[in-house]
Design a protein around this motif. Sequence first.
Motif, PDB file in Angstrom:
ATOM      1  N   GLU A  34       0.909  -1.277   0.236  1.00  0.00           N
ATOM      2  CA  GLU A  34       0.100  -0.015   0.050  1.00  0.00           C
ATOM      3  C   GLU A  34       0.806   1.439  -0.084  1.00  0.00           C
ATOM      4  O   GLU A  34       0.414   2.173  -0.780  1.00  0.00           O
ATOM      5  N   GLU A  35       1.895   1.275   0.683  1.00  0.00           N
ATOM      6  CA  GLU A  35       3.006   2.634   0.686  1.00  0.00           C
ATOM      7  C   GLU A  35       3.485   2.579  -0.723  1.00  0.00           C
ATOM      8  O   GLU A  35       3.775   3.786  -1.259  1.00  0.00           O
ATOM      9  N   LEU A  36       3.800   1.494  -1.071  1.00  0.00           N
ATOM     10  CA  LEU A  36       4.658   1.524  -2.546  1.00  0.00           C
ATOM     11  C   LEU A  36       3.378   2.021  -3.469  1.00  0.00           C
ATOM     12  O   LEU A  36       3.931   3.018  -4.196  1.00  0.00           O
ATOM     13  N   HIS A  37       2.241   1.692  -3.425  1.00  0.00           N
ATOM     14  CA  HIS A  37       1.384   2.132  -4.419  1.00  0.00           C
ATOM     15  C   HIS A  37       1.150   3.651  -4.208  1.00  0.00           C
ATOM     16  O   HIS A  37       1.411   4.225  -5.196  1.00  0.00           O
ATOM     17  N   ASP A  38       1.301   4.443  -2.904  1.00  0.00           N
ATOM     18  CA  ASP A  38       0.889   5.543  -2.609  1.00  0.00           C
ATOM     19  C   ASP A  38       2.278   6.525  -3.111  1.00  0.00           C
ATOM     20  O   ASP A  38       2.362   7.453  -3.825  1.00  0.00           O
ATOM     21  N   ALA A  39       3.313   5.914  -3.077  1.00  0.00           N
ATOM     22  CA  ALA A  39       4.776   6.438  -3.492  1.00  0.00           C
ATOM     23  C   ALA A  39       4.882   6.627  -4.869  1.00  0.00           C
ATOM     24  O   ALA A  39       5.176   7.783  -5.437  1.00  0.00           O
ATOM     25  N   PHE A  40       4.602   5.757  -5.654  1.00  0.00           N
ATOM     26  CA  PHE A  40       4.470   5.382  -7.054  1.00  0.00           C
ATOM     27  C   PHE A  40       3.634   6.313  -7.576  1.00  0.00           C
ATOM     28  O   PHE A  40       4.025   7.323  -8.541  1.00  0.00           O
ATOM     29  N   LYS A  41       2.467   6.465  -7.118  1.00  0.00           N
ATOM     30  CA  LYS A  41       1.299   7.391  -7.744  1.00  0.00           C
ATOM     31  C   LYS A  41       1.836   8.698  -7.276  1.00  0.00           C
ATOM     32  O   LYS A  41       1.413   9.724  -8.243  1.00  0.00           O
ATOM     33  N   THR A  42       2.356   9.293  -6.281  1.00  0.00           N
ATOM     34  CA  THR A  42       2.724  10.502  -6.000  1.00  0.00           C
ATOM     35  C   THR A  42       3.771  10.984  -6.882  1.00  0.00           C
ATOM     36  O   THR A  42       3.733  12.162  -7.327  1.00  0.00           O
ATOM     37  N   ALA A  43       4.780  10.134  -7.318  1.00  0.00           N
ATOM     38  CA  ALA A  43       5.918  10.518  -7.992  1.00  0.00           C
ATOM     39  C   ALA A  43       5.418  10.476  -9.338  1.00  0.00           C
ATOM     40  O   ALA A  43       5.832  11.438 -10.110  1.00  0.00           O
ATOM     41  N   ASN A  44       4.474   9.575  -9.849  1.00  0.00           N
ATOM     42  CA  ASN A  44       4.109   9.755 -11.128  1.00  0.00           C
ATOM     43  C   ASN A  44       3.044  11.008 -11.302  1.00  0.00           C
ATOM     44  O   ASN A  44       3.065  11.825 -12.528  1.00  0.00           O
ATOM     45  N   ASN A  45       2.521  11.595 -10.294  1.00  0.00           N
ATOM     46  CA  ASN A  45       1.740  12.792 -10.769  1.00  0.00           C
ATOM     47  C   ASN A  45       2.388  13.969 -10.445  1.00  0.00           C
ATOM     48  O   ASN A  45       1.738  15.198 -10.476  1.00  0.00           O
ATOM     49  N   ASP A  46       3.789  13.955 -10.219  1.00  0.00           N
ATOM     50  CA  ASP A  46       4.511  15.121 -10.024  1.00  0.00           C
ATOM     51  C   ASP A  46       5.258  15.490 -11.317  1.00  0.00           C
ATOM     52  O   ASP A  46       6.150  14.647 -11.648  1.00  0.00           O
TER      53      ASP A  46
END
Length: 260
Positions: A34-46
């Motif tokens: 779940e944390e990896l999902h959030d980190a990847f999503k955050t980076a991809n949206n930046d």
Amino acid sequence: MNYENIISTSQNAITTITINRPSKLNALNKATIEELHDAFKTANNDASVKVIIITGVGEKAFVAGADISEFANFNVENGGKLAAKGQELLFDFVQNLSTPVIAAVNGFALGGGLELAMAAHFRIASDNAKMGLPEVSLGVIPGYGGTQRLPQLIGKGRAMEMIMTAGMIDANTAKDYGLVNHVVSQEELIPLAEKIASKIMRNSSVAISKAITAVNANYVDGINGYKTEIEQFGNCFGTEDFKEGTTAFLEKRKAEFPGK
């Protein structure tokens, strides 16, 4: 978001996500996924992030597998939900990100660890890396895309042997198989990932995202990859990056892509 199981840092347009469970050899549990999902999503949206590097803390393991204690008592229904949710949240999610993802494999990449590395757009490895899918030794099969991505990357016969024997291969064998692109020392691993990332960042991030879409289309049932390529190629002509890239070429100067 404050993470307990991973570290995410951004510098020079690169986000490095490090799985940080050294006492468990960075094994994947539900919370880490779940944390990896959030980190990847955050980076991809930046928009400022052009490349993502995924690695594991320490020298022993990238990810030494899934946290077996979490699912040892699961039944058929729970097992199916585990695989479906994991693929949705992390493995398929990473594969289809528009931001390039480089897996820097240090040490053991087993089971879910190798599946995570294979979900990245490509892989590099340290010379102490060991890779394998040992699930059949536990009475189960790879459930996070391993039976699909490994044959795509190294061929059916080699994948069948790795899966059936539950054996590991070393970094140089992985390079010979085409599973990883480069093998370097542990000390050189992240610097090499960053060097490759810097080369990627010279190019159009918009075009790269469309190339990812086109390449991935070849591996989706019912999708004509050539048609997807034609569509994405055509779409490039409507971007500011295309205008800048072609103008810079004709003017014999370095392109300054706006990423739009």
